[in-house]
Scaffold this motif. Structure first.
Motif, PDB file in Angstrom:
ATOM      1  N   ASP A 249       0.820  -1.195   0.000  1.00 23.23           N
ATOM      2  CA  ASP A 249       0.000   0.000   0.000  1.00 23.23           C
ATOM      3  C   ASP A 249       0.866   1.263   0.000  1.00 23.23           C
ATOM      4  OD1 ASP A 249       0.808   0.568   2.672  1.00 23.23           O
ATOM      5  OD2 ASP A 249      -0.876  -0.548   3.497  1.00 23.23           O
ATOM      6  N   THR A 250       0.213   2.418  -0.129  1.00 23.51           N
ATOM      7  CA  THR A 250       0.949   3.679  -0.276  1.00 23.51           C
ATOM      8  C   THR A 250       1.820   3.973   0.934  1.00 23.51           C
ATOM      9  OG1 THR A 250      -0.829   4.544  -1.665  1.00 23.51           O
ATOM     10  CG2 THR A 250       0.677   6.139  -0.686  1.00 23.51           C
ATOM     11  N   ARG A 251       1.306   3.715   2.122  1.00 26.14           N
ATOM     12  CA  ARG A 251       2.078   4.001   3.330  1.00 26.14           C
ATOM     13  C   ARG A 251       3.313   3.112   3.403  1.00 26.14           C
ATOM     14  NH1 ARG A 251      -0.283   4.189   9.550  1.00 26.14           N
ATOM     15  NH2 ARG A 251       1.704   4.697  10.559  1.00 26.14           N
ATOM     16  N   ALA A 252       3.134   1.835   3.126  1.00 22.56           N
ATOM     17  CA  ALA A 252       4.264   0.913   3.162  1.00 22.56           C
ATOM     18  C   ALA A 252       5.305   1.290   2.117  1.00 22.56           C
ATOM     19  CB  ALA A 252       3.782  -0.520   2.940  1.00 22.56           C
ATOM     20  N   ALA A 253       4.821   1.644   0.920  1.00 23.98           N
ATOM     21  CA  ALA A 253       5.745   2.045  -0.138  1.00 23.98           C
ATOM     22  C   ALA A 253       6.548   3.276   0.274  1.00 23.98           C
ATOM     23  CB  ALA A 253       4.978   2.311  -1.430  1.00 23.98           C
ATOM     24  N   GLY A 254       5.895   4.215   0.921  1.00 22.75           N
ATOM     25  CA  GLY A 254       6.588   5.408   1.383  1.00 22.75           C
ATOM     26  C   GLY A 254       7.644   5.081   2.422  1.00 22.75           C
ATOM     27  N   THR A 255       7.327   4.149   3.319  1.00 23.81           N
ATOM     28  CA  THR A 255       8.303   3.733   4.328  1.00 23.81           C
ATOM     29  C   THR A 255       9.526   3.118   3.668  1.00 23.81           C
ATOM     30  OG1 THR A 255       6.581   3.342   6.000  1.00 23.81           O
ATOM     31  CG2 THR A 255       8.680   2.189   6.286  1.00 23.81           C
TER      32      THR A 255
ATOM     33  N   PRO B 159      19.249  -2.473   2.773  1.00 19.18           N
ATOM     34  CA  PRO B 159      18.181  -2.400   1.768  1.00 19.18           C
ATOM     35  C   PRO B 159      17.419  -3.704   1.591  1.00 19.18           C
ATOM     36  CG  PRO B 159      20.175  -1.320   0.982  1.00 19.18           C
ATOM     37  CD  PRO B 159      20.555  -2.045   2.241  1.00 19.18           C
ATOM     38  N   MET B 160      18.123  -4.836   1.713  1.00 24.54           N
ATOM     39  CA  MET B 160      17.459  -6.131   1.553  1.00 24.54           C
ATOM     40  C   MET B 160      16.505  -6.394   2.711  1.00 24.54           C
ATOM     41  SD  MET B 160      20.846  -8.313   0.460  1.00 24.54           S
ATOM     42  CE  MET B 160      22.225  -7.345   1.068  1.00 24.54           C
ATOM     43  N   ALA B 161      16.984  -6.123   3.920  1.00 26.02           N
ATOM     44  CA  ALA B 161      16.160  -6.397   5.093  1.00 26.02           C
ATOM     45  C   ALA B 161      14.931  -5.503   5.151  1.00 26.02           C
ATOM     46  CB  ALA B 161      17.005  -6.235   6.368  1.00 26.02           C
ATOM     47  N   VAL B 162      15.094  -4.206   4.851  1.00 24.38           N
ATOM     48  CA  VAL B 162      13.929  -3.323   4.954  1.00 24.38           C
ATOM     49  C   VAL B 162      12.908  -3.647   3.873  1.00 24.38           C
ATOM     50  CG1 VAL B 162      15.237  -1.491   6.083  1.00 24.38           C
ATOM     51  CG2 VAL B 162      14.961  -1.428   3.599  1.00 24.38           C
ATOM     52  N   GLU B 163      13.368  -4.085   2.696  1.00 24.65           N
ATOM     53  CA  GLU B 163      12.407  -4.483   1.661  1.00 24.65           C
ATOM     54  C   GLU B 163      11.583  -5.671   2.132  1.00 24.65           C
ATOM     55  OE1 GLU B 163      10.489  -6.481  -1.552  1.00 24.65           O
ATOM     56  OE2 GLU B 163      12.220  -7.349  -0.515  1.00 24.65           O
ATOM     57  N   ALA B 164      12.247  -6.655   2.743  1.00 22.57           N
ATOM     58  CA  ALA B 164      11.524  -7.816   3.243  1.00 22.57           C
ATOM     59  C   ALA B 164      10.572  -7.433   4.371  1.00 22.57           C
ATOM     60  CB  ALA B 164      12.515  -8.875   3.726  1.00 22.57           C
TER      61      ALA B 164
ATOM     62  N   VAL C 291       9.070  -4.510   4.999  1.00 19.21           N
ATOM     63  CA  VAL C 291       7.905  -3.802   4.475  1.00 19.21           C
ATOM     64  C   VAL C 291       6.999  -4.764   3.720  1.00 19.21           C
ATOM     65  CG1 VAL C 291       7.141  -2.009   2.886  1.00 19.21           C
ATOM     66  CG2 VAL C 291       9.064  -1.568   4.418  1.00 19.21           C
ATOM     67  N   ARG C 292       7.602  -5.640   2.914  1.00 22.28           N
ATOM     68  CA  ARG C 292       6.829  -6.599   2.117  1.00 22.28           C
ATOM     69  C   ARG C 292       5.995  -7.510   2.995  1.00 22.28           C
ATOM     70  NH1 ARG C 292       5.791  -6.022  -2.683  1.00 22.28           N
ATOM     71  NH2 ARG C 292       7.950  -5.383  -3.025  1.00 22.28           N
TER      72      ARG C 292
END
Length: 348
Positions: free
Chosen positions: A2-8, A32-37, A39-40
């Motif tokens: 969602d938009t909020r998660a994408a912004g984070t 970068p790898m950890a934060v992508e996971a 948020v995902r």
């Protein structure tokens, strides 16, 4: 997302892009790898606090050494002095051409060096591609792809030449268990990889013209390597994570690549996974896997996020991919639990 998660995610990537791809010598920046996971997997609320804690270990981006161009890139490939310059080169390329075109051009050039940086660069690229495919492109996401490709190019490292490739057992799990350990399992990963003389030729089961078979076998490898961690992760709990996360990164990138590149992607992923197993397989054989019981996927990842270690986060992320495709596979959940159990948590 969602938009909020994408912004984070975009904010976190922006913060992390001020740091270098490595720290304390050759330790990899997993941020970068950890934060992508995170948020995902619905743990975006933890991200900025996690970055606050993790960034204490990181260093500023390295300075420029020399410009990488279309004429001198072969000389700069695998030269870590160009860490910053390679990222800049890919930023320029991604500003000139669609990201899929840049990826398709460079993927076959980089694949022979998939062992680079203990496989971390290809894993970083896999996370970047997942975001671009699922959530679209913008400046921080394209910048992340540039950083990942640049890291891979600067640390490009083929396995030793002349590795014997005897026939392998059929299933991927049997093939991984048949990989011989290096004779001197001490020292860093480069010392260990340099000793590899034999790897089973399991990847030869997919005909070169059959991209669909290559993808199926790659998914089989990811599932098998995740299961291997559940029973063998005690050999080296951090490093054996990459036997599963590296091929999964390749699997995540396949939809963005021309199908004719899929069979060689399978071969490279198998080489990377098998090489990590050769380097870090336990000397005392397998152990009984943990019992996941009725723990849900959401709870498994929440445990990993609370634990905080970047390797545990990435392993659980991959295990949940496997569990989603094979709900009956208890070893995926067992691998997730084993990672959280064996790896030291991050203090934050």
């Amino acid at each position: 997302m969602d938009t909020r998660a994408a912004g984070t995610l975009d904010e976190a990537l922006g913060r992390l892009h001020a740091t270098g791809p490595e720290f304390e010598g050759r330790l990899t920046n997993h941020g970068p790898m950890a934060v992508e996971a995170m948020v995902r997997r619905g743990q975006g609320a933890r991200v900025h606090r996690w970055v606050d804690a993790y960034a204490r270990r990181l260093e500023e981006r390295p300075g420029r050494y020399g410009r990488v161009t279309g004429e001198n890139w072969r000389e700069a490939l695998g030269d870590p002095r160009y860490l910053a310059d390679w990222a800049g080169y890919f930023a320029e390329r991604l500003a000139e051409a669609p990201w899929r075109a840049v990826l398709a051009e460079w993927w076959p050039r980089l694949l022979p060096g998939i062992a680079a940086g203990a496989t971390h660069p290809v894993i970083r690229v896999g996370h970047a591609v997942r975001v671009l495919l699922r959530d679209g492109e913008n400046e921080p996401r394209l910048a992340e792809l540039a950083h990942g490709l640049g890291y891979w190019a600067a640390r490009h490292q083929p396995l030793p030449p002349g590795i014997a490739r005897p026939a392998a057992p059929g299933p991927a799990g049997e093939a991984l268990r048949a990989v011989p350990r290096v004779p001197d399992p001490s020292g860093g990963i480069n010392h260990r990889l340099g000793q590899i003389t034999r790897l089973p030729a399991w990847d030869e089961g997919a005909p070169g013209a059959d991209s669909g078979a290559a993808r199926e076998r790659l998914a089989e490898l990811v599932r098998a390597a995740t299961g291997y961690y559940a029973t063998h992760g005690h050999g080296q709990p951090v490093m054996l994570v990459h036997a599963a996360t590296a091929p999964n990164a390749v699997l995540r990138a396949l939809p963005a690549l021309p199908p004719e590149l899929w069979p060689r992607s399978l071969s490279a992923a198998w080489s990377a996974s098998a090489a990590v197993v050769a380097a870090y397989a336990p000397g005392d054989g397998p152990r009984e896997p943990a019992e996941p019981g009725g723990v849900s996927a959401e709870e498994l990842f929440e445990r990993a996020a609370a634990h905080g270690d970047e390797h545990a986060i990435k392993l659980v992320d991959t295990a949940l991919d496997v569990a989603a495709a094979h709900p009956e596979d208890g070893l995926a959940g067992a691998a997730a639990l084993r990672a959280v159990e064996l790896i030291d948590p991050l203090s934050y």
